[in-house]
Design a protein around this motif. Structure first.
Motif, PDB file in Angstrom:
ATOM      1  N   PHE A   1       0.769  -1.132   0.024  1.00  0.00           N
ATOM      2  CA  PHE A   1      -0.026   0.014   0.037  1.00  0.00           C
ATOM      3  C   PHE A   1       0.781   1.300   0.043  1.00  0.00           C
ATOM      4  CE2 PHE A   1       0.091   2.354   4.055  1.00  0.00           C
ATOM      5  CZ  PHE A   1       0.428   1.365   4.924  1.00  0.00           C
ATOM      6  N   LYS A   2       2.056   0.982   0.535  1.00  0.00           N
ATOM      7  CA  LYS A   2       2.890   2.455   0.509  1.00  0.00           C
ATOM      8  C   LYS A   2       3.094   3.161  -0.957  1.00  0.00           C
ATOM      9  CE  LYS A   2       4.927   1.464   4.762  1.00  0.00           C
ATOM     10  NZ  LYS A   2       3.937  -0.099   5.059  1.00  0.00           N
TER      11      LYS A   2
ATOM     12  N   ASP B   1       8.673  -2.212   3.412  1.00  0.00           N
ATOM     13  CA  ASP B   1       7.896  -1.877   2.169  1.00  0.00           C
ATOM     14  C   ASP B   1       8.273  -0.451   1.962  1.00  0.00           C
ATOM     15  OD1 ASP B   1       6.861  -4.252   1.759  1.00  0.00           O
ATOM     16  OD2 ASP B   1       5.063  -4.104   3.195  1.00  0.00           O
TER      17      ASP B   1
ATOM     18  N   GLY C   1       1.089  -0.695  12.043  1.00  0.00           N
ATOM     19  CA  GLY C   1       2.779  -0.782  12.496  1.00  0.00           C
ATOM     20  C   GLY C   1       2.973   0.951  13.184  1.00  0.00           C
ATOM     21  N   ASN C   2       3.127   1.854  12.305  1.00  0.00           N
ATOM     22  CA  ASN C   2       3.704   3.199  12.761  1.00  0.00           C
ATOM     23  C   ASN C   2       2.536   3.887  12.749  1.00  0.00           C
ATOM     24  OD1 ASN C   2       5.839   4.642  13.481  1.00  0.00           O
ATOM     25  ND2 ASN C   2       6.652   4.545  11.328  1.00  0.00           N
ATOM     26  N   PHE C   3       1.203   3.559  12.778  1.00  0.00           N
ATOM     27  CA  PHE C   3       0.073   4.098  13.047  1.00  0.00           C
ATOM     28  C   PHE C   3      -0.495   5.162  11.861  1.00  0.00           C
ATOM     29  CE2 PHE C   3      -3.331   6.410  15.872  1.00  0.00           C
ATOM     30  CZ  PHE C   3      -3.804   5.381  16.279  1.00  0.00           C
ATOM     31  N   GLY C   4       0.433   5.316  10.898  1.00  0.00           N
ATOM     32  CA  GLY C   4      -0.003   6.036   9.865  1.00  0.00           C
ATOM     33  C   GLY C   4      -1.074   5.738   9.006  1.00  0.00           C
ATOM     34  N   ASP C   5      -1.469   4.494   8.525  1.00  0.00           N
ATOM     35  CA  ASP C   5      -2.585   4.339   7.669  1.00  0.00           C
ATOM     36  C   ASP C   5      -3.712   4.422   8.576  1.00  0.00           C
ATOM     37  OD1 ASP C   5      -3.384   3.396   5.365  1.00  0.00           O
ATOM     38  OD2 ASP C   5      -3.143   1.391   5.609  1.00  0.00           O
TER      39      ASP C   5
ATOM     40  N   SER D   1       6.573  -5.936   8.315  1.00  0.00           N
ATOM     41  CA  SER D   1       6.137  -4.409   8.208  1.00  0.00           C
ATOM     42  C   SER D   1       5.508  -3.934   9.312  1.00  0.00           C
ATOM     43  CB  SER D   1       5.444  -4.190   6.887  1.00  0.00           C
ATOM     44  OG  SER D   1       6.083  -4.949   5.595  1.00  0.00           O
TER      45      SER D   1
ATOM     46  N   THR E   1      -3.080  -4.661   2.778  1.00  0.00           N
ATOM     47  CA  THR E   1      -1.860  -3.920   2.738  1.00  0.00           C
ATOM     48  C   THR E   1      -0.768  -4.176   1.825  1.00  0.00           C
ATOM     49  OG1 THR E   1      -1.096  -4.490   4.742  1.00  0.00           O
ATOM     50  CG2 THR E   1      -2.280  -2.412   4.692  1.00  0.00           C
ATOM     51  N   ALA E   2      -0.632  -5.729   1.598  1.00  0.00           N
ATOM     52  CA  ALA E   2       0.280  -6.182   0.619  1.00  0.00           C
ATOM     53  C   ALA E   2      -0.026  -7.253  -0.233  1.00  0.00           C
ATOM     54  CB  ALA E   2       1.480  -6.678   1.451  1.00  0.00           C
TER      55      ALA E   2
HETATM   56  C1  LIG Z   1       3.622  -0.389   6.347  1.00  0.00           C
HETATM   57  C2  LIG Z   1       2.979  -1.357   6.396  1.00  0.00           C
HETATM   58  C3  LIG Z   1       1.775  -1.574   7.418  1.00  0.00           C
HETATM   59  C4  LIG Z   1       1.896  -0.708   8.583  1.00  0.00           C
HETATM   60  O1  LIG Z   1       1.405   0.582   8.305  1.00  0.00           O
HETATM   61  P1  LIG Z   1       1.265   1.655   9.056  1.00  0.00           P
HETATM   62  O2  LIG Z   1       0.865   3.160   8.220  1.00  0.00           O
HETATM   63  O3  LIG Z   1       2.924   1.936   9.573  1.00  0.00           O
HETATM   64  O4  LIG Z   1       0.487   1.465  10.445  1.00  0.00           O
HETATM   65  C5  LIG Z   1       1.109  -2.860   7.158  1.00  0.00           C
HETATM   66  N1  LIG Z   1       1.244  -3.483   6.309  1.00  0.00           N
HETATM   67  C6  LIG Z   1       2.053  -3.543   5.327  1.00  0.00           C
HETATM   68  C7  LIG Z   1       1.992  -4.539   4.349  1.00  0.00           C
HETATM   69  C8  LIG Z   1       2.933  -2.319   5.295  1.00  0.00           C
HETATM   70  O5  LIG Z   1       3.978  -2.392   4.150  1.00  0.00           O
END
Ligand SMILES: *Cc1c(COP(=O)(O)O)cnc(C)c1O
Length: 467
Positions: free
Chosen positions: A111-112, A143, A257-261, A309, A411-412
């Motif tokens: 998703f990045k 990612d 993970g980083n709480f961004g999404d 990730s 997300t992936a």
């Molecule tokens: C980065 C990532 C996450 C976590 O997203 P955050 O914005 O860091 O919370 C989850 N799944 C995948 C596959 C990622 O690459």
């Protein structure tokens, strides 16, 4: 539109300056001074737009004329033309009330790409306008690195250095980052974890003199543009599911993970999108789950999991949420962050905890549960979940109320994490773009997780002239 820092010590700046500043100069995170409110009638009209049109509408509130309309449209078109699916982020019904929002149709299959394809083009646009060389420095749990490099490779006026934790990313993630051989790309594999990389980046960015000398720019989700670009698919997915099911509110389950999404989802809700619960799905690195259940945010010991990730202890974007939780009081945020620095934890009061529980539900998914979820959905629906998405689906199963519709963010693509898929005794076929990577030579340097050593490498890369 003005942007301010969560810690209140940066004078108001506009959109482009916000992009360029990345981490706020006072060590906080940048956020819009006022979150734009989209009225219900407008939302209704937006529900008929294509992904690109929707992105344009939403970005316009924040860009606020700083980029001429036709140029903004062009940037958006260019950024999403690299996606393999015409809808960019299509929504798939999996069963009953569960939908998957497929965010992996971009160049690096995670998703990045949605934010970083845009950010790469935006940096290139800014560099052309100002004549400034853009030096990007970022840390990745896997990612972001590939996605950022893909977003800027071959672009004039940009150099990029990415730190990844040596040996702690998946093989495909490593190949995606390190098989790109451009003179403006440097991959540093640090002996440490993602948290070490993120800390080093934050420290280097906090050194304002160093940051300004080298025009250092951020691609991590500390950069507000990452968040903004990610709000678009919450709107897009909501509209698809609301139309199909005639429902008013929809929950989202987000592998975090980083709480961004998930913060992007929170922002979409603040803008007026009828989001129900935001479900935080974590793995064994589950401090966010603990916070949402008990109101105590305390990083513990780092664990390597099947969903690398999300192997993060200190979630950078959490501070953005704290800002709203504390009633947009930047002094209170500063106090709490200072407390976090000295005592290693953040504790919120009863009333605040009630609010947290209104906003979020949470579930930390253990390794075995993650693999079982992949196996179960593969045999019952033939849908192959990647391990991060599987955490999202497991959290949906745990937290979603029976009558609610829930969109889980996929997300992936599973091909990125074959190590985990193999453990489920499933044989997958790689997409051609991924199988080709295995024949290419790799370019990376292994370094200590040490600020000075990294600065030396950076200075070498940055003195290299590409224009
Ligand atoms: C980065 C990532 C996450 C976590 O997203 P955050 O914005 O860091 O919370 C989850 N799944 C995948 C596959 C990622 O690459």
């Amino acid at each position: 539109m003005n942007f301010v820092s969560t810690r209140g010590n940066v004078s108001k700046i506009g959109f482009i300056d916000t992009v360029l500043m990345g981490l706020a100069n006072d060590g906080g995170l940048l956020i819009p001074e006022k979150v734009p409110q989209i009225p219900a009638e407008r939302l209704q009209a937006m529900s008929e737009l294509s992904y690109q049109e929707l992105a344009y509408e939403i970005f316009s509130y924040y860009v606020d004329g700083e980029i001429p309309d036709n140029e903004l449209k062009e940037l958006i078109e260019k950024s999403y033309a690299t996606f393999r699916h015409p809808e960019v982020t299509p929504v798939q019904k999996v069963k009953d009330n569960l939908y998957l929002l497929e965010l992996f149709h971009g160049p690096t299959f995670a998703f990045k790409d949605i934010a970083l394809q845009f950010l790469g083009n935006l940096y290139s646009y800014v560099s052309k306008k100002t004549g400034e060389t853009i030096h990007i420095l970022g840390a990745t749990s896997g990612d972001t690195g590939a996605s950022a490099i893909e977003g800027v490779r071959g672009k004039e006026g940009i150099r990029i250095c990415i730190l990844h934790p040596h040996g702690k990313v998946s093989k495909v993630q490593e190949l995606q980052m390190t098989t790109i051989h451009d003179p403006n790309v440097l991959n540093l594999a640090i002996k440490g974890t993602f948290d070490d990389g993120q800390r080093i980046i934050k420290e280097l960015f906090a050194d304002v003199e160093f940051k300004n000398k080298y025009h250092l720019r951020a691609i991590n989700s500390i950069n507000f543009v990452r968040i903004l670009a990610q709000t678009v698919y919450y709107f897009y997915a909501y509209f698809q599911v609301a139309k199909e099911t005639n429902t008013k509110t929809v929950n989202f389950s987000v592998p975090t993970g980083n709480f961004g999404d998930i913060f992007a989802g929170y922002l979409a809700k603040k803008m007026g999108l009828p989001v129900g619960k935001l479900i935080v799905a974590t793995n064994e690195n589950n401090i966010l789950e603990d916070f949402i259940k008990d109101g105590v945010y305390k990083p513990g010991e780092f664990k390597s999991t099947y969903s690398p990730s999300m192997d993060i202890q200190v979630a950078s974007n959490f501070e953005r949420y704290l800002y709203y939780l504390l009633g947009e009081n930047s002094e209170a945020v500063t106090d709490l962050m200072n407390q976090f620095k000295s005592e290693g934890k953040i504790v919120v009061n009863e009333e605040q905890l009630l609010q947290v529980k209104k906003d979020f539900a949470a579930h930390g998914v253990l390794g075995e549960e993650c693999l079982q979820t992949i196996k179960k959905y593969y045999s019952e629906t033939t849908y192959l979940l990647d391990p991060h998405t599987a955490c999202g689906v497991a959290a949906y199963e745990e937290c979603n109320e029976a009558n609610d519709f829930c969109i889980t963010l996929a997300t992936a693509h599973p091909a990125k994490f074959n190590e985990s898929i193999e453990r489920c005794d499933i044989n997958q076929t790689y997409p051609i773009e991924i199988s080709q990577l295995f024949d290419k030579p790799q370019y990376l340097e292994v370094v200590e997780a040490d600020n000075d050593e990294i600065v030396r490498k950076l200075e070498k890369l940055f003195s290299f002239s590409t224009r």
